[in-house]
Design a protein around this motif. Structure first.
Motif, short mmCIF file in Angstrom:
data_model
loop_
_atom_site.label_atom_id
_atom_site.label_comp_id
_atom_site.label_asym_id
_atom_site.label_seq_id
_atom_site.Cartn_x
_atom_site.Cartn_y
_atom_site.Cartn_z
N HIS A 178 -4.20 -42.47 46.36
CA HIS A 178 -4.48 -41.79 45.08
C HIS A 178 -3.48 -42.19 44.01
O HIS A 178 -3.86 -42.41 42.85
CB HIS A 178 -4.44 -40.28 45.30
CG HIS A 178 -4.46 -39.49 44.03
ND1 HIS A 178 -5.57 -39.38 43.23
CD2 HIS A 178 -3.48 -38.78 43.40
CE1 HIS A 178 -5.30 -38.64 42.17
NE2 HIS A 178 -4.03 -38.26 42.25
N ILE A 179 -2.21 -42.31 44.37
CA ILE A 179 -1.19 -42.68 43.40
C ILE A 179 -1.47 -44.07 42.84
O ILE A 179 -1.40 -44.30 41.62
CB ILE A 179 0.21 -42.62 44.05
CG1 ILE A 179 0.60 -41.16 44.32
CG2 ILE A 179 1.25 -43.27 43.15
CD1 ILE A 179 1.86 -41.02 45.14
N ALA A 181 -4.39 -45.73 42.94
CA ALA A 181 -5.68 -45.81 42.25
C ALA A 181 -5.61 -45.19 40.86
O ALA A 181 -6.24 -45.67 39.91
CB ALA A 181 -6.76 -45.12 43.08
N SER A 182 -4.83 -44.11 40.71
CA SER A 182 -4.69 -43.46 39.41
C SER A 182 -3.74 -44.19 38.47
O SER A 182 -3.65 -43.86 37.29
CB SER A 182 -4.22 -42.02 39.59
OG SER A 182 -2.94 -41.99 40.20
N LYS A 183 -2.96 -45.16 39.02
CA LYS A 183 -2.03 -45.98 38.24
C LYS A 183 -0.94 -45.15 37.56
O LYS A 183 -0.43 -45.51 36.51
CB LYS A 183 -2.77 -46.80 37.19
CG LYS A 183 -3.80 -47.76 37.76
CD LYS A 183 -4.48 -48.55 36.67
CE LYS A 183 -5.55 -49.47 37.25
NZ LYS A 183 -6.24 -50.25 36.20
N THR A 184 -0.61 -44.00 38.17
CA THR A 184 0.50 -43.21 37.62
C THR A 184 1.85 -43.82 37.98
O THR A 184 2.80 -43.70 37.20
CB THR A 184 0.43 -41.77 38.15
OG1 THR A 184 0.42 -41.80 39.59
CG2 THR A 184 -0.83 -41.08 37.67
N GLN A 186 3.53 -47.48 39.81
CA GLN A 186 3.34 -48.81 40.37
C GLN A 186 4.70 -49.39 40.71
O GLN A 186 5.72 -48.99 40.14
CB GLN A 186 2.62 -49.72 39.36
CG GLN A 186 1.27 -49.23 38.90
CD GLN A 186 0.25 -49.18 40.01
OE1 GLN A 186 0.35 -49.92 40.98
NE2 GLN A 186 -0.71 -48.28 39.90
N ALA A 227 3.22 -37.05 45.21
CA ALA A 227 1.99 -36.68 44.50
C ALA A 227 2.04 -35.24 43.99
O ALA A 227 1.35 -34.91 43.02
CB ALA A 227 0.78 -36.86 45.42
N ARG A 236 5.63 -46.02 31.58
CA ARG A 236 4.25 -45.75 31.17
C ARG A 236 4.26 -44.82 29.96
O ARG A 236 5.05 -43.86 29.93
CB ARG A 236 3.47 -45.09 32.32
CG ARG A 236 3.53 -45.84 33.63
CD ARG A 236 2.64 -47.04 33.61
NE ARG A 236 2.90 -47.88 34.79
CZ ARG A 236 2.20 -48.96 35.07
NH1 ARG A 236 1.23 -49.33 34.28
NH2 ARG A 236 2.49 -49.68 36.13
#
Length: 365
Positions: A178-179, A181-184, A186, A227, A236
Motif C-alpha cells: 500500500h505504501i 502503490a500510494s507513492k507516499t 519511496q 502505515a 514530496r
C-alpha cells in the motif's frame, strides 16, 4: 525387448553428448560477447535478457545432447521415459530461474527509470520471483504426471490457517504494498515520523522499511507501523524546500539598512554555497517587538533536506560578519534584578542558638 548395444550406438551417443558440450560452450562465448555489447547501452533490459540466457542456453544444449544420446542407445521404454522426464525437469527448472531473473530484472529496470516509483524497493521483485517460481514448480509437477488440483485445494485450506497465524507478517506485507502503490514514501525520500525517527529511506521490503539516519545508522521500521504513524516526507511533492532562520536587531537599528544587508547576504549564500537555490528570491520579514530587540525571520531556499545545516551554518557566519562591518548591533538579553531593603530571616532548628560569628540569622541595618 531391446536390441543389443553396438559400437555404433556408443559412437552416436558420444557424438551427441560432445555436440551438446560444444554447443553449450559456443553459446556461452556468444552470450558473453553479447553481454559486453549490452553493457554499453543505457537500457538495462538487454543486460537482464543476456544474463538470463547465460543460464538457460547452455543447459538446454546439454539437455538436447543428452536426449539425443539416450535416443541413440537401445534403452527400454521405461528408462527412455524416465531419462526424458529428468531432462525435461532440468530444462524447466533452468527456464524458471531464467524467467524469474528476467522478470525481476525488468521490474527493477522499470521502477528505477521512472520517478515516483519504488526505485530500489525489493518487495515487488521478491513477489515477482515467488510467483514465477511457484508457476514453474506447478509446471514440473504437471510434467511428472502429478495432479495439482488436490494440491491447490490443500493449499487453499492451509493458506487460511497460515494467514491467521501470520497476521502481523501479512499486515506488514500488504502495508508495504500500500505504501509503494500510494507513492507516499519511496526509496531515497527523507522522512520524519511522529515518534522522532528520521532519515533517508533505503529500502522497502516485504516486512520492514529501512531508514538511514544522518548519523549513518540504520533504523528498521515495520511496514504496519509506518502505515499507521503520522509522517512528514520532505521530498514530496518536490525535493526543494524553504527553511526559516530567526534573528533580531536592536531598537536603534535602521530597519531598511538591516533588510538590505540581510538580503545581500542571502543572495551571496544562495549563489556560492552548494545545495542552495540560486534562483531563490531573498525574503526578510519583521514580526516581533521583543524585550530587547526587534525580531525577524529570514527565508532561505535549499535543494534538499540535508543541505539546510550547511546553508544555515554559512548564512549565520556571513550575516554576523556583515552586521559587525555595517555597525548593526545584535543585542543579548539582559535582566535587571531590583533589591529591596528588608530583613531576611532563616529559620533555626528548635533548641539551637547561633554561635558567635554565625550568620545563619541576621538583620541588615
Amino acid at each position: 525387448m531391446t536390441r543389443a548395444l553396438t559400437m555404433n550406438d556408443v559412437l552416436f551417443a558420444g557424438i551427441a553428448i560432445a555436440a551438446g558440450l560444444v554447443a553449450a560452450f559456443l553459446l556461452r562465448m556468444l552470450l558473453r560477447w553479447l553481454g559486453r555489447h549490452a553493457d554499453r547501452t543505457q537500457w538495462r533490459g538487454d543486460d537482464v535478457a543476456v544474463d538470463a540466457l547465460r543460464m538457460i542456453a547452455p543447459w538446454a544444449a546439454l539437455a538436447g545432447g543428452a536426449a539425443s544420446a539416450a535416443a541413440a542407445l537401445p534403452l527400454t521404454r521405461t528408462v527412455q521415459h524416465n531419462v526424458n522426464q529428468v531432462l525435461t525437469v532440468l530444462v524447466i527448472f533452468a527456464a524458471t530461474l531464467s524467467v524469474s531473473r528476467v522478470v525481476a530484472g525488468l521490474v527493477q529496470s522499470v521502477t528505477q527509470s521512472r520517478s515516483g516509483v519504488a526505485g530500489s524497493a525489493t518487495i515487488f521483485m521478491n513477489i515477482t520471483r515467488i510467483l514465477v517460481l511457484a508457476i514453474g514448480f506447478l509446471v514440473v509437477l504437471q510434467t511428472l504426471g502429478i495432479s495439482i488440483a488436490p494440491m491447490l485445494t490443500a493449499l487453499g485450506v492451509g493458506g487460511l490457517a497460515v494467514a491467521l497465524a501470520l497476521q502481523d507478517t501479512l499486515a506488514n506485507l500488504f502495508a508495504g504494498i500500500h505504501i509503494l502503490a500510494s507513492k507516499t514514501v519511496q526509496p531515497g525520500d527523507y522522512i520524519r515520523l511522529s515518534s522522532g525517527e528520521e532519515g533517508y529511506v533505503e529500502d522497502i521490503n516485504w516486512r520492514q522499511t529501512t531508514v538511514r539516519a544522518l548519523s549513518n545508522n540504520l533504523v528498521v521500521i515495520p511496514n504496519g507501523q509506518l502505515a499507521k504513524t503520522n509522517m512528514t516526507n520532505f521530498m514530496r511533492p518536490e525535493q526543494e524546500l524553504t527553511i526559516l532562520v530567526q534573528a533580531g536587531v536592536s531598537y536603534d537599528s535602521d530597519l531598511e539598512q538591516v533588510e538590505r544587508v540581510t538580503k545581500e547576504v542571502v543572495t551571496e549564500v544562495m549563489t556560492e554555497i552548494t545545495g542552495a537555490l540560486p534562483e531563490h528570491e531573498p525574503a526578510v520579514r519583521f514580526h516581533t517587538f521583543g524585550d530587547s530587540r526587534i525580531g525577524f525571520t529570514v527565508i532561505l531556499g535549499v535543494g534538499e533536506f540535508s543541505d539546510q545545516y550547511r546553508i544555515k551554518h554559512e548564512f549565520i557566519k556571513r550575516l554576523h560578519r556583515r552586521y559587525r562591518e555595517e555597525g548593526i548591533r545584535i543585542p543579548s538579553p539582559a535582566r535587571t534584578v531590583a533589591l529591596q531593603q528588608g530583613s531576611v530571616v532563616f529559620p533555626q532548628q528548635r533548641g539551637t542558638e547561633p554561635e558567635p560569628g554565625d550568620m545563619t540569622a541576621f538583620r541588615p541595618v
